[in-house]
Write a protein that holds these residues in place. Sequence first.
Motif, PDB file in Angstrom:
ATOM      1  N   PHE A   1      47.452  42.848  71.333  1.00 41.58           N
ATOM      2  CA  PHE A   1      47.748  43.212  69.951  1.00 41.58           C
ATOM      3  C   PHE A   1      49.111  43.894  69.895  1.00 41.58           C
ATOM      4  O   PHE A   1      49.704  44.218  70.925  1.00 41.58           O
ATOM      5  N   ASN A   2      49.608  44.106  68.682  1.00 36.82           N
ATOM      6  CA  ASN A   2      50.973  44.585  68.483  1.00 36.82           C
ATOM      7  C   ASN A   2      51.075  46.102  68.423  1.00 36.82           C
ATOM      8  O   ASN A   2      52.025  46.695  68.933  1.00 36.82           O
TER       9      ASN A   2
ATOM     10  N   GLN B   1      47.759  56.442  80.347  1.00 38.19           N
ATOM     11  CA  GLN B   1      48.278  55.208  80.945  1.00 38.19           C
ATOM     12  C   GLN B   1      48.766  54.222  79.888  1.00 38.19           C
ATOM     13  O   GLN B   1      49.415  53.234  80.225  1.00 38.19           O
ATOM     14  N   ALA B   2      48.445  54.487  78.640  1.00 38.47           N
ATOM     15  CA  ALA B   2      48.791  53.558  77.552  1.00 38.47           C
ATOM     16  C   ALA B   2      50.236  53.777  77.121  1.00 38.47           C
ATOM     17  O   ALA B   2      50.515  54.236  76.018  1.00 38.47           O
ATOM     18  N   THR B   3      51.166  53.446  77.990  1.00 39.72           N
ATOM     19  CA  THR B   3      52.579  53.694  77.713  1.00 39.72           C
ATOM     20  C   THR B   3      53.290  52.474  77.127  1.00 39.72           C
ATOM     21  O   THR B   3      54.423  52.591  76.665  1.00 39.72           O
ATOM     22  N   GLU B   4      52.634  51.321  77.130  1.00 37.09           N
ATOM     23  CA  GLU B   4      53.296  50.098  76.677  1.00 37.09           C
ATOM     24  C   GLU B   4      53.149  49.866  75.181  1.00 37.09           C
ATOM     25  O   GLU B   4      54.007  49.233  74.564  1.00 37.09           O
ATOM     26  N   LYS B   5      52.065  50.339  74.591  1.00 35.54           N
ATOM     27  CA  LYS B   5      51.745  49.960  73.225  1.00 35.54           C
ATOM     28  C   LYS B   5      51.989  51.132  72.268  1.00 35.54           C
ATOM     29  O   LYS B   5      51.392  52.186  72.386  1.00 35.54           O
ATOM     30  N   PRO B   6      52.865  50.962  71.278  1.00 32.86           N
ATOM     31  CA  PRO B   6      53.146  52.046  70.325  1.00 32.86           C
ATOM     32  C   PRO B   6      52.089  52.123  69.230  1.00 32.86           C
ATOM     33  O   PRO B   6      51.420  51.138  68.906  1.00 32.86           O
TER      34      PRO B   6
ATOM     35  N   ARG C   1      56.963  46.684  63.327  1.00 27.99           N
ATOM     36  CA  ARG C   1      56.450  46.201  64.600  1.00 27.99           C
ATOM     37  C   ARG C   1      56.491  44.673  64.683  1.00 27.99           C
ATOM     38  O   ARG C   1      56.861  44.102  65.722  1.00 27.99           O
ATOM     39  N   ILE C   2      56.157  43.997  63.596  1.00 30.40           N
ATOM     40  CA  ILE C   2      56.204  42.534  63.589  1.00 30.40           C
ATOM     41  C   ILE C   2      57.633  42.054  63.792  1.00 30.40           C
ATOM     42  O   ILE C   2      57.898  41.114  64.548  1.00 30.40           O
ATOM     43  N   SER C   3      58.575  42.703  63.117  1.00 28.78           N
ATOM     44  CA  SER C   3      59.982  42.332  63.237  1.00 28.78           C
ATOM     45  C   SER C   3      60.471  42.486  64.678  1.00 28.78           C
ATOM     46  O   SER C   3      61.169  41.608  65.206  1.00 28.78           O
ATOM     47  N   ILE C   4      60.081  43.573  65.322  1.00 33.76           N
ATOM     48  CA  ILE C   4      60.499  43.809  66.704  1.00 33.76           C
ATOM     49  C   ILE C   4      59.959  42.727  67.623  1.00 33.76           C
ATOM     50  O   ILE C   4      60.691  42.161  68.450  1.00 33.76           O
TER      51      ILE C   4
ATOM     52  N   ALA D   1      60.682  37.764  70.867  1.00 32.38           N
ATOM     53  CA  ALA D   1      60.264  36.385  71.162  1.00 32.38           C
ATOM     54  C   ALA D   1      61.435  35.431  71.002  1.00 32.38           C
ATOM     55  O   ALA D   1      61.611  34.492  71.787  1.00 32.38           O
ATOM     56  N   SER D   2      62.237  35.665  69.950  1.00 31.85           N
ATOM     57  CA  SER D   2      63.403  34.802  69.706  1.00 31.85           C
ATOM     58  C   SER D   2      64.424  34.932  70.817  1.00 31.85           C
ATOM     59  O   SER D   2      64.996  33.931  71.279  1.00 31.85           O
ATOM     60  N   ASN D   3      64.657  36.153  71.282  1.00 28.47           N
ATOM     61  CA  ASN D   3      65.641  36.369  72.349  1.00 28.47           C
ATOM     62  C   ASN D   3      65.194  35.749  73.660  1.00 28.47           C
ATOM     63  O   ASN D   3      66.019  35.263  74.451  1.00 28.47           O
ATOM     64  N   SER D   4      63.873  35.750  73.886  1.00 30.65           N
ATOM     65  CA  SER D   4      63.378  35.205  75.158  1.00 30.65           C
ATOM     66  C   SER D   4      63.470  33.686  75.213  1.00 30.65           C
ATOM     67  O   SER D   4      63.482  33.095  76.291  1.00 30.65           O
TER      68      SER D   4
END
Length: 284
Positions: free
Chosen positions: A164-165, A201-206, A271-274, A279-282
């Motif tokens: 999830f985002n 430990q949840a450091t990845e998800k804002p 968050r959706i914009s980020i 995804a576009s850059n990758s």
Amino acid sequence: MLRIFLFIILTTFISACQTTKTDKIEDPYGAFAVGHNFTPLRNIDFAKEMERNIPNPDKAILFIYNHGTSNGGHGQKCYPESIPSYARAIVRQHDNTVIFYLCSQQVSGKAPGESRYFKRSVELELLLERFKRHGVTPDRTFLLGHSGGASTTLIAAADIPDSFNGFIVSAPGYGFAYTGESKESDDLAPYYQIWKATIEQATEKPGLVYAFEGDTIAPPEDLDFMENMKNITLLVQTPEDCGISDFHGYPWSRCFREKETPKIWQYIQHRISIEQKQASNSTN
């Protein structure tokens, strides 16, 4: 030496919690909320209900709402109308948004590592996989939760960050004041420490975490450790006199809905914009 021993014990508990799987969910129990309408689900073909309530999954913004632990347990009757008013306002005001209210049937075991919060995290993982197969991508999926449901969401942020985002939760905790004990008590300390260590430990998800002064069920002091977590925005508020006598239920108030809903929606869009830019850059 004692600290090292305690750390090993906590690490073992956490590892066990994060790898334990519950039975596969075939037909989740809960309700869809779209616009002004609720569609309760029980003994109904879940795949067909996904198609009916999310006809355009590539455009949909999905919210999974996790209820409090006092509403949990086998045979539990859930009332989707009790979704916090800010969340209901979002689906009323914005097209292509949908809430799935997950009526969790998970209960805690006797050991600290068998907390229902960890079991519900696994339940969420299986549920989110079904929505993903339907076509709702993780970058357009958000978790909501209150009280025990907020605690569940925070565990999920550590366990399944790629599913999830982001998340918006209110009044998470273990309800120490409600039980008449504290997080330092001999009985409750192991549960609290494992929960806290896992969330750290949840450091990845804002995400956004709301807490309320005067909340006797989930005291904001239990969340002090989040002030050092860069991914979490901890918002400790003093509730206004807005017709809510129990500050634990402040997210259901008119004041919270009117002031916080625009901020929460702005956070979701951000968050959706980020995620879309990444995804576009990758792919370039």
